[in-house]
Design an enzyme around this catalytic site. Structure first.
Site, PDB file in Angstrom:
ATOM      1  N   ASP A 113       2.919  -4.205   8.042  1.00 53.06           N
ATOM      2  CA  ASP A 113       1.723  -3.383   7.861  1.00 53.06           C
ATOM      3  C   ASP A 113       0.538  -4.330   8.042  1.00 53.06           C
ATOM      4  OD1 ASP A 113      -0.543  -2.167   6.913  1.00 53.06           O
ATOM      5  OD2 ASP A 113       0.266  -1.689   4.929  1.00 53.06           O
ATOM      6  N   LYS A 155     -10.499  -0.383  10.265  1.00 48.34           N
ATOM      7  CA  LYS A 155     -10.715  -1.600   9.479  1.00 48.34           C
ATOM      8  C   LYS A 155     -11.082  -2.772  10.380  1.00 48.34           C
ATOM      9  CE  LYS A 155      -7.903  -0.567   5.419  1.00 48.34           C
ATOM     10  NZ  LYS A 155      -7.415   0.802   5.562  1.00 48.34           N
ATOM     11  N   CYS A 215      -4.610   2.613  -3.684  1.00 49.49           N
ATOM     12  CA  CYS A 215      -3.365   3.086  -3.065  1.00 49.49           C
ATOM     13  C   CYS A 215      -2.248   2.073  -3.255  1.00 49.49           C
ATOM     14  CB  CYS A 215      -3.560   3.405  -1.578  1.00 49.49           C
ATOM     15  SG  CYS A 215      -4.729   4.718  -1.297  1.00 49.49           S
ATOM     16  N   HIS A 226       0.866  -1.185   0.000  1.00 49.72           N
ATOM     17  CA  HIS A 226       0.000   0.000   0.000  1.00 49.72           C
ATOM     18  C   HIS A 226       0.906   1.240   0.000  1.00 49.72           C
ATOM     19  CE1 HIS A 226      -2.849   2.931   1.786  1.00 49.72           C
ATOM     20  NE2 HIS A 226      -3.817   2.100   1.451  1.00 49.72           N
ATOM     21  N   GLN A 254      -4.763  -5.145   7.094  1.00 48.89           N
ATOM     22  CA  GLN A 254      -5.696  -6.211   6.699  1.00 48.89           C
ATOM     23  C   GLN A 254      -5.474  -7.449   7.553  1.00 48.89           C
ATOM     24  OE1 GLN A 254      -7.975  -5.436   4.443  1.00 48.89           O
ATOM     25  NE2 GLN A 254      -7.041  -3.500   3.865  1.00 48.89           N
TER      26      GLN A 254
END
Lengths: 417, 171
Positions: free
Chosen positions: A211, A237, A375, A134, A214
């Site tokens: 990261d 999220k 993104c 991302h 998700q």
């Protein structure tokens, strides 16, 4: 019995209607149609428990934290710090000193780049990323490269969306200082083998940043089992509010890192001759923090933990398997991202129809999908498409909603091609 | 209940048909003047950072201020490509001043600030016929997030005529 059928037959009981009843927004209509929300990978909807926790914090318990010697400031501080403990337990961190609240994952990664990066990464040092990152895990490193002259190496992504461990092994070397990778791709759903990548990074003497935007939603995360050094994620999220994110880092690293921003709350003493810093994690939380957002995140974590997470995961896998099969039958539709064992995120393109036009037509059927580059412009280049449409599935989605997606896509195809 | 939720389903279907009418789809699929311009006097890129759509508009403008040739290159959704295609057809042989006024009229039509009759009244007579076709773009007014798709090539055009290299729909 096929492997897929066996998986379906062993799905734990899961009451999606009960889950849906917890999310007030799912009862609304869009353009006269029931809302079919398939964009949870961009931001998830909020359960009533989160909305009520936020309302309660503002209604009953609100004051600034870590300051006033009065009752409300004390209760507010207790609630804020209780949220930190919830985060700690949720990711199995060893101490709340390692939990830094940020405004989101983007700020968490920028914090690492600005603080750890500028202190410990020099000209010629290498940072290893993947082609599926991302922008929030690319641009901070590009800025660091400009500032320090460090080198960015990119691990390739295969046509199906997988990233080979051997390519990590080939990219990680003696000059590698940091490996920064997504846990789960926001576009492809690919799940990266974090523990194995961490082992490669550590064998080379490098640190590893995950990261987890998700990944934190997809399955339980244990930062110690993953053996990573930094893990960043956003609250929104994970069914929590916007404006709150988490940076987890090993305590020794946070101790060694200089502050990211200066201001109130992060100091021990301030004098014009020099300042000293507050202990962790306050050292990295300058200014009034997102108090109520943290409390909301705590409520979201309570909500997620109260679910049978294996059942949630099985439900999402079932939605993905069904969607993959159904989408595959639409003529001219091509799935982008088909890595084995992936998370419930499905990108696709359609011959003769731009993803934006598809999303506009779908919206008029009440179906919300994301369209664009997500993104992840470098990944779009790899996949040879300018953009994709993406449906992402959360615990509250249903098979009926997948059918609504497919029906709307067939309509879009008729209208646009 | 908000205006959006109270709108009937049939209205939604009509909106879609108005947006993706035959003329738009035809230009979107078979864009005219999707090519470089020979000896361009100006070129400008239009970027829509939200979606990554990119349209580069090039023109050859005579010393008298007449657009002798105009064409575009790029990629994007049906709306932005159709808009670019129709724009080049409308502007070839027109004056720079006329092009700017046509831009104002198209912008007015797309945002819903102007109806066709007003737009025509505010455009030089010799160009107002072009608005009959360009009015097809006004279907975007029911889709606020898509207005930028329709106006992107026009922003690039204005940058091109102004002599600046890039335009963005964010400006």
């Amino acid at each position: 019995m096929t492997a897929a059928a066996r998986r379906l037959s062993s799905v734990p009981a899961f009451d999606v209607d009960a889950i849906r009843a917890d999310f007030p927004i799912l009862a609304r209509q869009v353009h006269g149609k029931p809302l079919v929300y398939l964009d949870s990978a961009a931001s998830a909807q909020k359960p009533r428990a989160v909305i009520e926790a936020i309302t309660r914090a503002y209604t009953d318990d609100y004051a600034n934290v870590h300051r006033g010697a009065y009752y409300l400031s004390e209760t507010s501080t207790v609630a804020y710090e209780a949220a930190r403990e919830k985060v700690r337990a949720f990711i199995n961190a060893s101490s709340t000193a390692e939990i830094v609240f940020t405004k989101g994952a983007t700020e968490a990664i920028n914090l690492i780049a600005a603080s750890y990066g500028r202190a410990f990464i020099k000209a010629g040092d290498e940072i290893v990323l993947t082609a599926l990152e991302h922008h929030s895990n690319i641009v901070p490193w590009d800025l660091l490269r400009t500032a320090t002259g460090c080198v960015i190496r990119v691990v390739p992504v295969a046509a199906d969306g997988t990233v080979a461990l051997s390519d990590f092994a080939a990219s990680i070397g003696p000059r590698t200082k940091l490996v920064a990778v997504a846990h789960v791709s926001n576009v492809l759903g690919t799940i990266l083998p974090i523990r194995a990548i961490a082992d490669l990074a550590h064998a080379a003497g490098a640190k590893i940043l995950i990261d987890g935007c998700q990944g934190i939603v997809h399955a339980p995360v244990d930062v110690r089992a993953l053996d990573c050094d930094f893990y960043a994620f956003s609250g929104h999220k994970l069914y929590g509010p916007t404006g709150i994110g988490v940076l987890w880092a090993r305590e020794a690293l946070l101790d060694a890192m200089p502050p990211y921003q200066g201001g109130g709350d992060m100091i021990e003493t301030v004098a014009f001759s020099g300042c000293t810093w507050a202990p962790l994690p306050a050292k990295f939380e300058a200014g009034t923090p997102p108090i109520v957002q943290a409390i909301g995140l705590g409520a979201a974590i309570d909500y997620v933990t109260a679910q049978d997470r294996d059942a949630v995961r099985a439900h999402e896998e079932r939605l993905l398997a069904y969607a993959t099969a159904q989408l595959g039958q639409i003529p001219g539709l091509r799935l982008i991202g088909t890595a084995p064992g992936k998370a419930a995120v499905q990108s696709f393109v359609m011959d003769g129809a731009h993803p934006h036009d598809i999303a506009t037509v779908l919206d008029r059927s009440g179906v919300c999908v994301r369209a664009g580059h997500h993104c992840a412009q470098p990944l779009m280049e790899v996949m040879g498409v300018p953009a994709t449409a993406r449906a992402s599935f959360a615990m509250y989605n249903t098979i009926t909603e997948v059918d609504a997606l497919v029906t709307a896509l067939i309509k879009a195809r008729e209208l646009l091609t | 209940m908000s205006a959006l939720t109270s709108r009937r389903t049939e209205d939604s279907a009509d909106d879609l048909k108005a947006l993706y009418q035959e003329l738009i789809l035809d230009h979107g699929k078979s864009p005219r003047n999707l090519r470089p311009v020979e000896h361009p006097t100006c070129t400008a890129k239009g970027n829509n950072p939200m979606c990554g759509d990119k349209v580069t508009v090039s023109a050859r403008v005579s010393e008298a201020g007449v657009i002798e040739d105009i064409a575009f290159e790029g990629r994007g959704c049906a709306i932005s490509i159709a808009s670019a295609s129709m724009m080049t057809l409308a502007l070839k042989g027109r004056t720079v001043d006329g092009a700017r006024r046509l831009f104002a009229a198209v912008q007015g039509l797309c945002t819903g600030r102007m109806e066709l009759t007003t737009a025509k009244a505010e455009t030089p007579v010799e160009m107002s016929d072009a608005l009959d076709e360009l009015a097809a773009l006004s279907g975007v007014r029911q889709f606020p997030v898509r207005v930028k798709c329709a106006t992107l090539p026009w922003h690039a055009l204005v940058s091109c005529l102004d002599g600046s290299a890039t335009a963005t729909t964010e400006s």
